[in-house]
Design a protein around this motif. Structure first.
Motif, mmCIF file in Angstrom:
data_model
loop_
_atom_site.group_PDB
_atom_site.id
_atom_site.type_symbol
_atom_site.label_atom_id
_atom_site.label_comp_id
_atom_site.label_asym_id
_atom_site.label_seq_id
_atom_site.Cartn_x
_atom_site.Cartn_y
_atom_site.Cartn_z
ATOM 1 N N LYS A 291 45.184 -15.351 40.112
ATOM 2 C CA LYS A 291 46.307 -14.483 39.728
ATOM 3 C C LYS A 291 47.211 -14.227 40.946
ATOM 4 O O LYS A 291 48.440 -14.185 40.836
ATOM 5 N N ASN B 155 41.645 -11.178 42.318
ATOM 6 C CA ASN B 155 41.640 -12.410 41.525
ATOM 7 C C ASN B 155 42.583 -13.411 42.214
ATOM 8 O O ASN B 155 43.808 -13.290 42.136
ATOM 9 N N VAL C 85 55.515 4.936 36.677
ATOM 10 C CA VAL C 85 56.173 3.629 36.835
ATOM 11 C C VAL C 85 55.725 2.704 35.704
ATOM 12 O O VAL C 85 54.559 2.728 35.282
ATOM 13 N N LYS D 168 42.356 10.208 43.635
ATOM 14 C CA LYS D 168 43.582 10.343 44.439
ATOM 15 C C LYS D 168 43.531 11.630 45.283
ATOM 16 O O LYS D 168 44.111 11.693 46.369
ATOM 17 N N CYS E 70 53.896 9.090 46.395
ATOM 18 C CA CYS E 70 53.736 8.980 44.939
ATOM 19 C C CYS E 70 55.058 8.497 44.356
ATOM 20 O O CYS E 70 56.097 9.121 44.596
ATOM 21 N N PRO E 71 55.022 7.411 43.602
ATOM 22 C CA PRO E 71 56.275 6.875 43.048
ATOM 23 C C PRO E 71 56.675 7.484 41.702
ATOM 24 O O PRO E 71 57.636 7.025 41.090
ATOM 25 N N GLY E 72 55.932 8.508 41.232
ATOM 26 C CA GLY E 72 56.182 9.015 39.876
ATOM 27 C C GLY E 72 55.581 8.060 38.859
ATOM 28 O O GLY E 72 54.819 7.156 39.218
ATOM 29 N N GLY F 264 44.642 -0.094 43.046
ATOM 30 C CA GLY F 264 44.104 1.123 42.441
ATOM 31 C C GLY F 264 43.807 0.939 40.973
ATOM 32 O O GLY F 264 44.378 0.064 40.307
ATOM 33 N N ILE F 265 42.910 1.770 40.491
ATOM 34 C CA ILE F 265 42.555 1.741 39.067
ATOM 35 C C ILE F 265 42.484 3.172 38.531
ATOM 36 O O ILE F 265 42.376 4.128 39.289
ATOM 37 N N LEU G 58 40.326 -9.952 48.166
ATOM 38 C CA LEU G 58 39.880 -8.604 48.547
ATOM 39 C C LEU G 58 39.552 -7.845 47.267
ATOM 40 O O LEU G 58 40.425 -7.622 46.435
ATOM 41 N N ASP G 59 38.304 -7.468 47.130
ATOM 42 C CA ASP G 59 37.910 -6.656 45.984
ATOM 43 C C ASP G 59 37.438 -5.308 46.511
ATOM 44 O O ASP G 59 36.376 -5.215 47.135
ATOM 45 N N THR G 60 38.216 -4.280 46.255
ATOM 46 C CA THR G 60 37.894 -2.974 46.849
ATOM 47 C C THR G 60 36.772 -2.252 46.094
ATOM 48 O O THR G 60 36.466 -1.096 46.397
ATOM 49 N N THR H 224 49.303 4.143 48.525
ATOM 50 C CA THR H 224 49.928 4.516 47.252
ATOM 51 C C THR H 224 49.108 5.650 46.630
ATOM 52 O O THR H 224 47.985 5.433 46.180
ATOM 53 N N ALA I 58 48.259 -6.844 45.166
ATOM 54 C CA ALA I 58 49.610 -7.424 45.114
ATOM 55 C C ALA I 58 49.739 -8.476 44.017
ATOM 56 O O ALA I 58 50.721 -9.212 43.977
ATOM 57 N N SER I 59 48.772 -8.528 43.108
ATOM 58 C CA SER I 59 48.839 -9.555 42.063
ATOM 59 C C SER I 59 49.829 -9.180 40.966
ATOM 60 O O SER I 59 50.263 -10.037 40.205
HETATM 61 N N1 LIG Z 1 52.049 3.082 37.554
HETATM 62 C C1 LIG Z 1 52.169 4.361 37.865
HETATM 63 O O1 LIG Z 1 52.773 5.154 37.135
HETATM 64 C C2 LIG Z 1 51.597 4.870 39.167
HETATM 65 C C3 LIG Z 1 51.940 6.164 39.596
HETATM 66 C C4 LIG Z 1 51.426 6.644 40.799
HETATM 67 C C5 LIG Z 1 50.600 5.838 41.550
HETATM 68 N N2 LIG Z 1 50.256 4.595 41.097
HETATM 69 C C6 LIG Z 1 49.376 3.797 41.949
HETATM 70 O O2 LIG Z 1 50.027 2.582 42.239
HETATM 71 C C7 LIG Z 1 49.053 1.606 42.617
HETATM 72 C C8 LIG Z 1 49.381 0.315 41.902
HETATM 73 O O3 LIG Z 1 49.245 0.520 40.518
HETATM 74 P P1 LIG Z 1 50.195 -0.158 39.438
HETATM 75 O O4 LIG Z 1 50.857 0.930 38.705
HETATM 76 O O5 LIG Z 1 50.988 -1.229 40.057
HETATM 77 O O6 LIG Z 1 49.082 -0.726 38.438
HETATM 78 P P2 LIG Z 1 48.633 -2.204 38.104
HETATM 79 O O7 LIG Z 1 49.789 -2.979 37.610
HETATM 80 O O8 LIG Z 1 47.447 -2.032 37.239
HETATM 81 O O9 LIG Z 1 48.217 -2.806 39.518
HETATM 82 C C9 LIG Z 1 47.019 -2.456 40.138
HETATM 83 C C10 LIG Z 1 46.717 -3.492 41.178
HETATM 84 O O10 LIG Z 1 45.486 -3.141 41.811
HETATM 85 C C11 LIG Z 1 44.636 -4.265 41.749
HETATM 86 N N3 LIG Z 1 43.228 -3.880 41.736
HETATM 87 C C12 LIG Z 1 42.550 -3.172 40.810
HETATM 88 N N4 LIG Z 1 41.260 -3.090 41.145
HETATM 89 C C13 LIG Z 1 41.113 -3.767 42.301
HETATM 90 C C14 LIG Z 1 40.018 -4.059 43.131
HETATM 91 N N5 LIG Z 1 38.778 -3.670 42.822
HETATM 92 N N6 LIG Z 1 40.224 -4.771 44.261
HETATM 93 C C15 LIG Z 1 41.467 -5.213 44.578
HETATM 94 N N7 LIG Z 1 42.545 -4.998 43.807
HETATM 95 C C16 LIG Z 1 42.363 -4.273 42.687
HETATM 96 C C17 LIG Z 1 45.010 -4.978 40.465
HETATM 97 O O11 LIG Z 1 44.514 -6.300 40.488
HETATM 98 P P3 LIG Z 1 44.352 -7.189 39.144
HETATM 99 O O12 LIG Z 1 45.683 -7.811 38.926
HETATM 100 O O13 LIG Z 1 43.289 -8.150 39.495
HETATM 101 O O14 LIG Z 1 43.982 -6.234 38.040
HETATM 102 C C18 LIG Z 1 46.519 -4.879 40.550
HETATM 103 O O15 LIG Z 1 47.029 -5.831 41.440
HETATM 104 C C19 LIG Z 1 47.704 2.212 42.254
HETATM 105 O O16 LIG Z 1 47.078 2.692 43.422
HETATM 106 C C20 LIG Z 1 48.064 3.359 41.337
HETATM 107 O O17 LIG Z 1 47.111 4.372 41.378
HETATM 108 C C21 LIG Z 1 50.747 4.094 39.940
#
Ligand SMILES: NC(=O)c1ccc[n+]([C@@H]2O[C@H](COP(=O)([O-])OP(=O)(O)OC[C@H]3O[C@@H](n4cnc5c(N)ncnc54)[C@H](OP(=O)(O)O)[C@@H]3O)[C@@H](O)[C@H]2O)c1
Length: 332
Positions: free
Chosen positions: A56, A53, A237, A208, A233-235, A114-115, A84-86, A165, A27-28
């Motif tokens: 953050k 973090n 983003v 995924k 799935c949000p498409g 997610g990463i 929480l560090d996954t 997600t 949620a950062s």
């Molecule tokens: N963006 C897209 O198009 C899209 C589409 C479909 C699904 N998703 C999914 O949406 C979710 C959120 O992604 P987002 O697009 O919002 O990307 P993002 O801006 O990169 O956000 C990812 C979040 O996950 C956190 N994170 C990463 N590794 C982590 C760990 N080891 N432990 C805890 N937190 C961790 C990050 O923390 P930090 O701030 O510390 O990096 C950040 O808060 C993900 O599951 C992604 O797969 C995204």
């Protein structure tokens, strides 16, 4: 999915989450921060920002509390930042221990962190990083929190919620595409941990896919009476997810993103639709935008079904090393 993504309607009026406690992982920033904001705008009483973090996370917390919409709708909101560090099971377990010491209710769990990394790395657990962060730790977190989710359902008389997600990209998994099939005698987790099976551009989709296979098998074991679990799935983003790409890829990806990506506000609507609008019909289902959808063909194929059972059994073994697994989590 068409290049130009279809429009998504806002959430219906009148949703009140007053009295509810929610955990949002990752949620950062990005979709997670927006989910937290939209929960607070709908009067959620306590929202836990579960972040790797903490500094953050604190910045994200301050920015949520400064939002006029939240100040107006929910002036008494409690927003907490918790580590929480996954990437690490220990962090998941210390998170849940702290949460359970401080809270006796949990209505909503949003498994969002997610990463999508292109470099192969193993985590401390010995598993490949995308698989650990996106899949394995989320299963542990959910299992650790299921008892409090169930107790909360007993108190409120309605099911608590776990929303994951997910991504359409599960269909681009190297396994689903048949690019790197399982070898005879290979385990599913062993396959994804091995160097040979690592296809950089497919690994996000692989991770995924594992989440979705687990969810579909979960349907056979856990009813929706006390907890509804689903995935959406949000498409595409407009978030910082692509920031980890090398510059030569980031430029074209950012161009495509500028043309077609949805706003994070829209992604928040899609997430909250899955978490608080749709009902038990969504249990262990994959929701694309706001509709329950079929997964990629591989999931329902004979191979996919076999891998689903194998993954379930291996996940049962993996979780049994960490916790006392619930009685319903018998092997398939
Ligand atoms: N963006 C897209 O198009 C899209 C589409 C479909 C699904 N998703 C999914 O949406 C979710 C959120 O992604 P987002 O697009 O919002 O990307 P993002 O801006 O990169 O956000 C990812 C979040 O996950 C956190 N994170 C990463 N590794 C982590 C760990 N080891 N432990 C805890 N937190 C961790 C990050 O923390 P930090 O701030 O510390 O990096 C950040 O808060 C993900 O599951 C992604 O797969 C995204």
């Amino acid at each position: 999915m068409p290049f130009i993504q279809p429009p998504v309607t806002p959430l219906p009026d009148g949703i009140s989450l007053r009295g509810q406690t929610a955990i949002v992982t990752g949620a950062s920033q990005g979709i997670g921060a927006e989910i937290a904001a939209q929960l607070l705008e709908r009067e959620a009483s306590t929202v836990i920002l579960a972040v790797r973090n903490v500094a953050k996370g604190e910045t994200a917390r301050q920015s949520l509390l400064a939002r006029d919409t939240i100040k107006k709708a929910n002036p008494k909101a409690v927003v907490k930042v918790m580590k929480l560090d996954t990437e690490d099971y220990d962090s998941v377990q210390s998170f849940t221990k702290t949460f359970l010491a401080e809270h006796s209710e949990l209505h909503l769990l949003l498994l969002n962190a997610g990463i999508g990394t292109l470099k192969r790395e193993l985590t401390r657990t010995g598993h490949e990083k995308n698989v650990q962060v996106n899949y394995l730790s989320n299963v542990l977190l959910m299992l650790e929190l299921l008892p409090v989710l169930e107790d909360t359902a007993d108190k409120t008389g309605k099911p608590s919620r776990v929303t994951w997600t997910g991504s359409r990209m599960h269909g681009s998994s190297a396994l689903a595409k048949g690019k790197v099939p399982l070898k005879p005698g290979e385990t599913v987790l062993g396959h994804f941990d091995s160097e040979e099976s690592f296809v950089a551009f497919s690994r996000y989709g692989d991770s995924k896919l594992l989440c979705l296979l687990f969810l579909f098998e979960l349907r056979e074991h856990l009813s929706s009476d006390k907890v509804i679990v689903n995935s959406f799935c949000p498409g595409q983003v407009a978030t910082g997810m692509s920031d980890v790409l090398p510059i030569y890829l980031r430029l074209p990806v950012n161009l495509i993103k500028a043309i077609r990506a949805r706003s994070i506000e829209t992604a928040g609507w899609i997430a909250l639709n899955a978490a608080v609008v749709v009902g038990p019909e969504s249990h262990c289902q994959f929701i694309v935008d706001k509709e329950i959808a079929e997964p990629a063909a591989y999931v329902k194929s004979a191979d996919g079904q076999k891998v689903q059972k194998m993954l379930w059994n291996e996940t049962v073994d993996e979780m049994s090393k960490l916790i006392t697994i619930p009685a319903w989590m018998s092997k398939a």
